[in-house]
Structures are given as C-alpha cells and as structure tokens.
Scaffold this active site. Structure first.
Site, PDB file in Angstrom:
ATOM      1  N   LYS A  76       0.299  -1.409  -0.398  1.00 28.69           N
ATOM      2  CA  LYS A  76       0.212   0.045  -0.476  1.00 28.69           C
ATOM      3  C   LYS A  76       1.119   0.933   0.007  1.00 28.69           C
ATOM      4  O   LYS A  76       1.839   1.303   0.074  1.00 28.69           O
ATOM      5  CB  LYS A  76      -0.690   0.115   1.051  1.00 28.69           C
ATOM      6  CG  LYS A  76      -2.478   0.576   0.927  1.00 28.69           C
ATOM      7  CD  LYS A  76      -3.185   0.704   2.330  1.00 28.69           C
ATOM      8  CE  LYS A  76      -3.761   1.789   2.442  1.00 28.69           C
ATOM      9  NZ  LYS A  76      -5.226   1.784   3.847  1.00 28.69           N
ATOM     10  N   SER A 151     -10.154   1.431   2.496  1.00 28.43           N
ATOM     11  CA  SER A 151      -9.007   2.299   1.735  1.00 28.43           C
ATOM     12  C   SER A 151      -8.121   1.312   1.405  1.00 28.43           C
ATOM     13  O   SER A 151      -7.402   1.763   0.114  1.00 28.43           O
ATOM     14  CB  SER A 151      -8.290   3.366   3.272  1.00 28.43           C
ATOM     15  OG  SER A 151      -7.090   2.755   3.627  1.00 28.43           O
ATOM     16  N   SER A 175      -9.876  -0.404   6.852  1.00 24.56           N
ATOM     17  CA  SER A 175      -9.949  -0.188   5.827  1.00 24.56           C
ATOM     18  C   SER A 175      -9.208  -2.090   5.634  1.00 24.56           C
ATOM     19  O   SER A 175      -8.855  -1.723   4.435  1.00 24.56           O
ATOM     20  CB  SER A 175      -8.330   1.097   6.209  1.00 24.56           C
ATOM     21  OG  SER A 175      -9.432   1.954   5.698  1.00 24.56           O
TER      22      SER A 175
HETATM   23  N1  GLN Z   1     -13.159   3.759   6.053  1.00 24.12           N
HETATM   24  C1  GLN Z   1     -12.950   4.524   7.423  1.00 24.12           C
HETATM   25  C2  GLN Z   1     -12.586   6.188   7.136  1.00 24.12           C
HETATM   26  O1  GLN Z   1     -12.767   6.444   6.357  1.00 24.12           O
HETATM   27  C3  GLN Z   1     -11.069   3.369   7.793  1.00 24.12           C
HETATM   28  C4  GLN Z   1     -10.316   3.819   7.349  1.00 24.12           C
HETATM   29  C5  GLN Z   1      -9.145   3.414   7.352  1.00 24.12           C
HETATM   30  O2  GLN Z   1      -9.273   2.657   8.187  1.00 24.12           O
HETATM   31  N2  GLN Z   1      -7.993   3.759   7.331  1.00 24.12           N
HETATM   32  O3  GLN Z   1     -12.202   6.578   8.258  1.00 24.12           O
END
Ligand code: GLN
Length: 475
Positions: A76, A151, A175
C-alpha cells in the site's frame, strides 16, 4: 506455470525447492500484470529484477531465507519505501521519495520478499471505497459497477484481479477488512502495537495498523511472522518475545465462540444465511457456540470518527508546502501554505481536517466531543474485555452489506472500528457468495495479542471450505 494460482506460501516453497527461479517468477509477474485493476500506482520493475538476482544467488548458496523468499509483494502506498515514490494516493505527495524504509518493508526485504509495486488506496487512507484516490478508483472484478471497499482498495483489487500474490494494507477503522470482504480475499488487522508503524504515513496513529492482505489465512500468518515484533524505531511496539503464530496442532474443538447476534441482525439476509452456515461449520468442528449482544454498533463509528479525525488534524498539519509535499509557486509563506493545501489535498481530506478541527474547538474540555468520545471508547473497551472473559473469539459478519454501488453512501465498515478503538486483532475471511455472486466476509475478533488464535481458526476454516479459492470471471 501460473503463479497467480498459487498462494504466496506455495510459491515460496516452489522457489525454495528450486522448482521455480526468482527471475522467472518476476518475469512472469511483469509479463502478465497490466494493471487492469488500477490497483497499482507504480511498479518497481528494475528494483524487482535486481532483487530477484540477489535472492536467487542467496538461495543458490543455500542461505537460510524465509519461507516467502522470492515471492513478489505489492505494498500500500502509505508505507515508505526508500528511493521509491510513496504518494498516499495524494497530489500532495505525488513526488515524495522517502529517504528511509518503513520497518515492515525492511523486514520483508531481509526475508527475501521482492517488492513489485505500490498500491492504490483512498487518499491518506481516508475513505471506504478507494475512490478518494488522486489516481482514480480501483475495480472490483466481482462486479465492475460495485465498490472494492477501501481504503486498502488496491491491495484487495489487485489480489482479486490476479495481479498480486501478496500485499500489505493498513487499517485505521476497517481499511484492511472491509475491502477484503468486498473482493473476497483474506486480511488481518493485527493487535495494535504488534507491528511497527515506523514509516507508515499516519492518519490516526492511535489506531493505524499495518497488516497483510492475502489469498488465504496461512499467507497472512507467514507474513505477519516476518513483519511483527518489537522495533526500536517505534517504541510503542510490544516488547514481548515474538510468539509463534502458526500452530499446526491447533484444534477448534472446545474453542468458545461468541456470535455477535445484533451484528448479524443488522445485516442483509443473504449475509445472515452465509454467516449461519459458517457458524455450523465451526459447530461441526467442535467449537462451543453461544450468542452475545455487543451493544456497540451505534457508538463505535461516531466515536471512531471523532477521535480519528481529531488525530488526523495534527497529522495533516505537517503538509504546509514548505518542508515537503506539493509546493506551488508562491513567495509569501502564508499563501504558500494555503495554496499547497487547497491544491494538494482532495475533498475528503479537507473535510476530515475541518471536521477534526471542529470537534477539537470546544474549550470546555469536560463536555467536549473529544472527551465524550474517549469515554465511549472506554465503554466499548469494557464490552470487549467482558466478552473475552467468556469467549476465545467473537464472530460477526465483516460488513452488513455486500459491495455497494458507488452512489450508495451506507456505512459498510460499521462492524469494524470497534477493533481499532480497543486495539484487538480482527481478521476477515471469505465465507460465501450471494446468488448474484457477490462476496461475503466473516469477521473473527480475538483478545489482545491473541492474533494466533484468530489466524489458526481461520486456517482451519479454510481447510474445511473453498470460499477463499473461488475466483471471479475477470472482465
Ligand atoms: N473507512 C474509514 C475511514 O474512512 C476507515 C479508514 C481506514 O481504516 N484507514 O475513516
């Protein structure tokens, strides 16, 4: 040979036994991966070929490398790789080249795992669709009109598209697990502080954790074995001696599983029925199943949103157009800072900065959103703590819905933030499909530092099921 039909562990064994050469594997990878998924922001072809030669030499000399030596890994793009662009999928960091490696990458390099590319994601890991990326969204091969989740969208999408063998993602509020469920791959958010965050570009460091996203739970286990453990560069990492994650004698018999009843009730019908099916599989393997109500669904997301975005504010403050990041032409310092953020950040990041500042602005600290959210976080932690006095594992769907359309704004990570708020480990594994062939994920949560329990349970589940082997018809 199709290396994409193998798990990372199977491929690693073939390389170790000299059935396949490292260079041959890397060549196969680059000959076949055309970024159909849009899961990649960049490829590291030259680096990978050089490393493949180096690793093959070591193997030929009989050096003792890890079980994953020679396996291509895709990472990532919020994890720093020295000399290789690390963009966080943001215009702000489009040209950022780190001068140091994240500890996880350093450990993987030492273990002989070969970086082949950096993966797409929501900008600064803020989002749950992958579509806040400056480089565009990724595709979900199960249905191109549906979200990949996010994400860590690139990790899930590239794996599902047969464009990755092994990946790393990061999870602040779901995410790793939500995109794993949406693309039918396996992903674990380890116990907080089990994996070093050194070199992970922070969103909300109190919750951020790096973890593997892979083709199966055994790959997760073998990768976590390499990247976990104390790191002097991240003094929050746990000093415990490293424990052995894989237990070949692990038995599900008499394992106490608490089934999160209200999570299931909250989910779509087709999800319910696959989760019940999974529960039956565990029952047949001898687990003791009981129902439990964790009354946290309505609290964990708002709590997470307040705390994570408050933390994000200070993390984003370092991007000012002066030290590093996007630097527009401007002589006045103040204007430079404003312009760099206005032009460098996407809408979602700006929203989070505003929201984070809003929740922090209350001077009356006793009644602030932040203080209330901290209290609620403690309440949630207590619920989990009590539950783990009774159970080894808590079982729930990963998401209440299968992959949603892009205009659907439902909260699909609502079952996940609890593990980040409390620091416990949680894994998502494939557990079925709807009649329209959309993947369904099963979440197993374990007590603090019981990553081995959820991993070995997931491995046993996958030994007895084929959901993780099913591949989409790639369009
Ligand atoms: N979807 C969540 C957010 O947008 C989690 C994101 C993440 O785990 N990086 O904050």
């Amino acid at each position: 040979m199709n290396i994409f039909n193998m798990t990372a562990t199977e491929l690693g064994k073939k390389i170790k036994n000299r059935k396949l050469g490292c260079l041959e594997v890397i060549k196969y990878f680059f000959d076949n991966v055309k970024n159909k998924s849009n899961g990649y922001i960049c490829f590291t072809e030259e680096y990978a070929y050089n490393k493949a030669k180096e690793i093959q030499n070591k193997i030929d000399k009989g050096e003792n490398l890890s079980i994953l030596a020679g396996v291509p890994i895709s990472i990532k793009d919020n994890i720093c790789t020295k000399g290789i662009n690390t963009t966080c999928a943001s215009k702000m960091l489009q040209d950022f080249i780190p001068t140091y490696n994240a500890t996880v990458f350093e450990r993987l390099e030492k273990a002989g795992v070969i970086l082949v590319g950096k993966l797409n994601m929501d900008e600064f890991a803020m989002g749950d669709t992958g579509r806040t990326s400056f480089f565009g969204g990724c595709k979900n091969p199960w249905d191109n009109t549906k979200s990949t989740g996010g994400s860590s969208s690139g990790s899930a999408s590239a794996l599902a598209y047969n464009e990755a063998i092994l990946t790393l993602g990061s999870d602040t509020g779901g995410s790793i697990r939500q995109p794993s469920a949406f693309c039918s791959v396996t992903g674990i958010k380890p116990t907080y502080r089990l994996v070093s965050r050194y070199g992970l570009i922070g969103f909300a460091p109190e919750f951020d954790q790096i973890g593997p996203m892979t083709k199966d739970a055994l790959d997760c286990c073998n990768t976590l074995e390499i990247i976990s453990g104390y790191d002097k560069n991240d003094t929050t990492t746990i000093k415990n001696p490293k424990f052995k994650l894989l237990d070949n004698n692990f038995n599900i018999k008499n394992l106490k599983i608490g089934v999160c009843k209200n999570f299931i009730e909250y989910s779509d019908n087709e999800i319910k029925s696959e989760i019940f099916n999974a529960i039956n599989i565990f029952k047949n393997l001898g687990a003791i199943i009981e129902e439990i109500n964790l009354d946290i669904i309505e609290y964990s997301m708002p709590t997470y949103q307040i705390l994570s975005n408050a933390l994000a504010v200070s993390n984003m403050a370092r991007y000012d157009g002066i030290k590093y990041g996007y630097k527009p032409k401007e002589d006045c310092l103040e204007k430079l800072c404003i312009k760099s953020r206005t032009e460098g950040f996407g809408v979602e990041v700006k929203k989070r900065i505003m929201f984070g500042n809003f929740v922090l602005k209350n001077k009356d600290t006793e009644n602030s959103y932040y203080k209330n959210a901290l209290n609620t976080k403690n309440y949630i932690s207590k619920q989990f703590k009590d539950a783990f006095l009774k159970y080894d594992i808590l079982l729930a769907p990963t998401t209440p819905k299968t992959p949603v359309s892009f205009d659907d704004t439902s909260e699909t990570d609502i079952f996940l933030a609890g593990a980040n708020l409390t620091g416990i480990p949680s894994i998502s594994i494939p557990c079925g499909f709807t009649k329209n062939n959309m993947p369904i994920g099963l979440q197993l949560m374990g007590n603090f530092l019981k990553d081995n329990i959820i991993l070995n349970t997931a491995i046993q589940f996958q030994k007895n099921t084929n959901f993780h082997l099913k591949r989409p018809n790639i369009i």
